[in-house]
Design an enzyme around this catalytic site. Structure first.
Site, PDB file in Angstrom:
ATOM      1  N   ARG A   1     -26.857  12.216 -14.770  1.00  0.00           N
ATOM      2  CA  ARG A   1     -25.290  12.385 -14.171  1.00  0.00           C
ATOM      3  C   ARG A   1     -25.183  13.744 -13.694  1.00  0.00           C
ATOM      4  O   ARG A   1     -24.399  14.092 -12.839  1.00  0.00           O
ATOM      5  CB  ARG A   1     -24.203  12.030 -15.279  1.00  0.00           C
ATOM      6  CG  ARG A   1     -22.925  12.306 -14.659  1.00  0.00           C
ATOM      7  CD  ARG A   1     -21.815  11.206 -15.291  1.00  0.00           C
ATOM      8  NE  ARG A   1     -22.094  11.514 -16.838  1.00  0.00           N
ATOM      9  CZ  ARG A   1     -21.583  12.467 -17.574  1.00  0.00           C
ATOM     10  NH1 ARG A   1     -21.167  13.586 -17.118  1.00  0.00           N
ATOM     11  NH2 ARG A   1     -21.514  12.500 -18.889  1.00  0.00           N
TER      12      ARG A   1
ATOM     13  N   LYS B   1     -24.373   3.825   5.340  1.00  0.00           N
ATOM     14  CA  LYS B   1     -24.579   3.591   6.848  1.00  0.00           C
ATOM     15  C   LYS B   1     -25.759   4.200   7.699  1.00  0.00           C
ATOM     16  O   LYS B   1     -27.020   3.897   7.119  1.00  0.00           O
ATOM     17  CB  LYS B   1     -23.296   4.293   7.587  1.00  0.00           C
ATOM     18  CG  LYS B   1     -22.118   3.583   6.741  1.00  0.00           C
ATOM     19  CD  LYS B   1     -22.003   1.952   6.664  1.00  0.00           C
ATOM     20  CE  LYS B   1     -20.791   1.423   6.159  1.00  0.00           C
ATOM     21  NZ  LYS B   1     -20.264   2.130   4.586  1.00  0.00           N
TER      22      LYS B   1
ATOM     23  N   ASP C   1     -15.584  13.353   7.890  1.00  0.00           N
ATOM     24  CA  ASP C   1     -16.181  12.334   7.615  1.00  0.00           C
ATOM     25  C   ASP C   1     -17.199  12.146   8.624  1.00  0.00           C
ATOM     26  O   ASP C   1     -16.537  11.652   9.836  1.00  0.00           O
ATOM     27  CB  ASP C   1     -15.409  11.042   7.107  1.00  0.00           C
ATOM     28  CG  ASP C   1     -16.074   9.740   6.575  1.00  0.00           C
ATOM     29  OD1 ASP C   1     -17.380   9.803   7.105  1.00  0.00           O
ATOM     30  OD2 ASP C   1     -15.710   8.950   5.989  1.00  0.00           O
TER      31      ASP C   1
ATOM     32  N   TYR D   1     -11.430   4.994   7.824  1.00  0.00           N
ATOM     33  CA  TYR D   1     -11.856   3.717   6.883  1.00  0.00           C
ATOM     34  C   TYR D   1     -10.506   3.228   6.152  1.00  0.00           C
ATOM     35  O   TYR D   1     -10.117   4.033   5.200  1.00  0.00           O
ATOM     36  CB  TYR D   1     -13.023   3.947   6.121  1.00  0.00           C
ATOM     37  CG  TYR D   1     -13.688   2.723   5.259  1.00  0.00           C
ATOM     38  CD1 TYR D   1     -13.786   1.642   5.965  1.00  0.00           C
ATOM     39  CD2 TYR D   1     -13.899   2.966   3.983  1.00  0.00           C
ATOM     40  CE1 TYR D   1     -14.165   0.377   4.914  1.00  0.00           C
ATOM     41  CE2 TYR D   1     -14.247   1.929   3.132  1.00  0.00           C
ATOM     42  CZ  TYR D   1     -14.343   0.558   3.705  1.00  0.00           C
ATOM     43  OH  TYR D   1     -14.961  -0.578   2.971  1.00  0.00           O
TER      44      TYR D   1
END
Ligand code: LCS
Length: 407
Positions: free
Chosen positions: A58, A208, A183, A111
């Protein structure tokens, strides 16, 4: 050799610090949750930051680090933070930047869940937000307040493909002491590097174009300096939304073909946008490569290619669009974008369904809008498929020349 000095095409193949004792040509998958300490002193030194090394996945992992370094290099940033999804990346930016009482200026065209996250969770924590049309820089300037901490844009925006002026918005944000986050999912670092235009933070849905094969959910945040990196790394470590080693490996593999894929997406995108624009059933097409894009000239100054995503509307509105979406055979009716296969979707009922109708229309996501993510198939096959589907759109059967039905 310092991979940061390579051209982007060679960077795609070689960027990323390889921690690889096995001498494997490809960065191995370190599928482990924790890393062994040599001694208590070693463990303590790693935790205290006196020594470099891995502790717990992590907090960091060599496979993830290789992929992060590759994206950071391609974006011309210093560090990157691999996240479990694009939304985890969006949330990392908000959680790292915002405190109760802060104000955000956000593009209306983002988005859907990004807008909803601000409007629900962050509103509850005392953040105020103005959603404006950031393709008009004056609206951004008009919305900035002394309390504005963050300006957040997508360019091109999802799904209307409107552009925002990164350089001017960065300058306006900085003048008021705010940071600009961009973004950059739609163009990928291959075609656009917002950090070089003045943005402070860049993020992507790795799901993407960067991964490119529609088989991973992931996200990434890219920053320019050590202090921002430590602050963001600490937030990501506490909130826990990191990418896992296997997905990082797949993304790292995808990056090797980013350049050649993006060039093909753009070549196909141009062919299909021109085909759609000339088609009698189509009301309009918005694609950064078309001169008819209202911000074509701005695009030429801030990106080096048009990408693979376009929006269009049929003259027959939503019903005609529904027929089209139900008639395609090679194009797949699915959300997401940026993969090697062509995907088509209806934002109003799918990706932007989380928005109130009013918000959606304010974002110019009309009922009849269709989004097409052009893949890397042979463009003639895609045009044949769209032709046969457009033939079926009510009222026009027989009115348009029949394409070769390939399926
Ligand atoms: N940013 C942009 C511009 C996106 O298009 C998406 C997802 C995200 C962030 C979130 O990334 P994720 O968590 O899904 O990796 N966009 C999607 C879309 O348009 N269709 O399906 C997902």
């Amino acid at each position: 050799m310092n991979y940061k000095e390579l051209t982007p095409q060679s960077m795609c193949i070689h960027a990323g610090a390889s921690v690889n004792e096995s001498r494997a040509v490809v960065q191995p998958i370190y599928q482990t949750s924790a890393f062994r300490f040599d001694s208590t002193g070693h463990g303590a030194a790693l935790f205290a930051g006196r020594q470099e090394g891995y502790i717990y996945t992590r907090m960091g992992n060599p496979t993830i680090r290789g992929m992060e370094d590759a994206v950071a290099a391609l974006e011309k940033g210093k560090f990157a933070l691999g996240c479990a999804s694009g939304m985890a990346a969006v949330n990392t930016v908000f959680a790292a930047e915002l405190s109760a009482g802060d104000h955000v200026v956000c593009s209306q065209v983002v988005y859907g869940p990004t807008l909803t996250l601000l409007n629900t969770v962050y509103k509850r924590f005392g953040i105020t937000i103005d959603f404006v049309n950031t393709s008009d820089t004056d609206q951004v300037i008009g919305a900035l307040k002394p309390k504005t901490r963050l300006v957040y844009i997508e360019t091109p925006g999802n799904p209307t493909i409107e552009l925002s002026d990164i350089k001017k918005i960065a300058a306006a944000a900085h003048e008021k002491g705010a940071v600009l986050a961009v973004d950059n999912t739609f163009l990928s670092p291959w075609f656009q590097n917002p950090l070089t235009l003045g943005a402070d933070i860049v993020l992507h849905s790795l799901t993407k174009f960067i991964n490119g094969h529609a088989d991973v959910i992931g996200g990434i945040v890219v920053v320019k300096d050590d202090d921002t990196y430590s602050r963001y790394r600490s937030v990501l470590n506490q909130t826990g939304g990191v990418i896992d080693p296997f997905n990082a490996f797949l993304v790292y593999r995808g990056i090797k073909t980013l350049g050649i894929r993006m060039e093909k997406h753009a070549e196909n995108g141009m062919a299909i946008a021109r085909f759609l624009e000339a088609h009698p059933q189509i009301a309009w097409v918005r694609y950064p490569g078309l001169k008819s894009h209202p911000q074509y000239d701005l695009g030429q100054t801030q990106h080096s290619g048009p990408g693979g995503v376009m929006a269009f509307e049929l003259k027959g509105g939503f019903e005609a669009g529904e027929t089209l979406l139900n008639s395609v055979k090679l194009c797949t009716l699915a959300v997401s974008l940026g993969g090697v296969e062509t995907l088509i979707q209806h934002p109003a009922s799918m990706t932007h369904a989380s928005l109130e109708k009013e918000q959606r229309l304010a974002a110019r996501v009309t009922d009849g809008l269709i989004r097409l993510s052009v893949g890397i198939e042979f463009h003639g096959d895609l045009i044949a498929d769209l032709t046969q589907a457009l033939d079926r759109v009510s009222g026009y059967i027989g009115a348009v020349p029949k394409g070769k039905n390939i399926l």
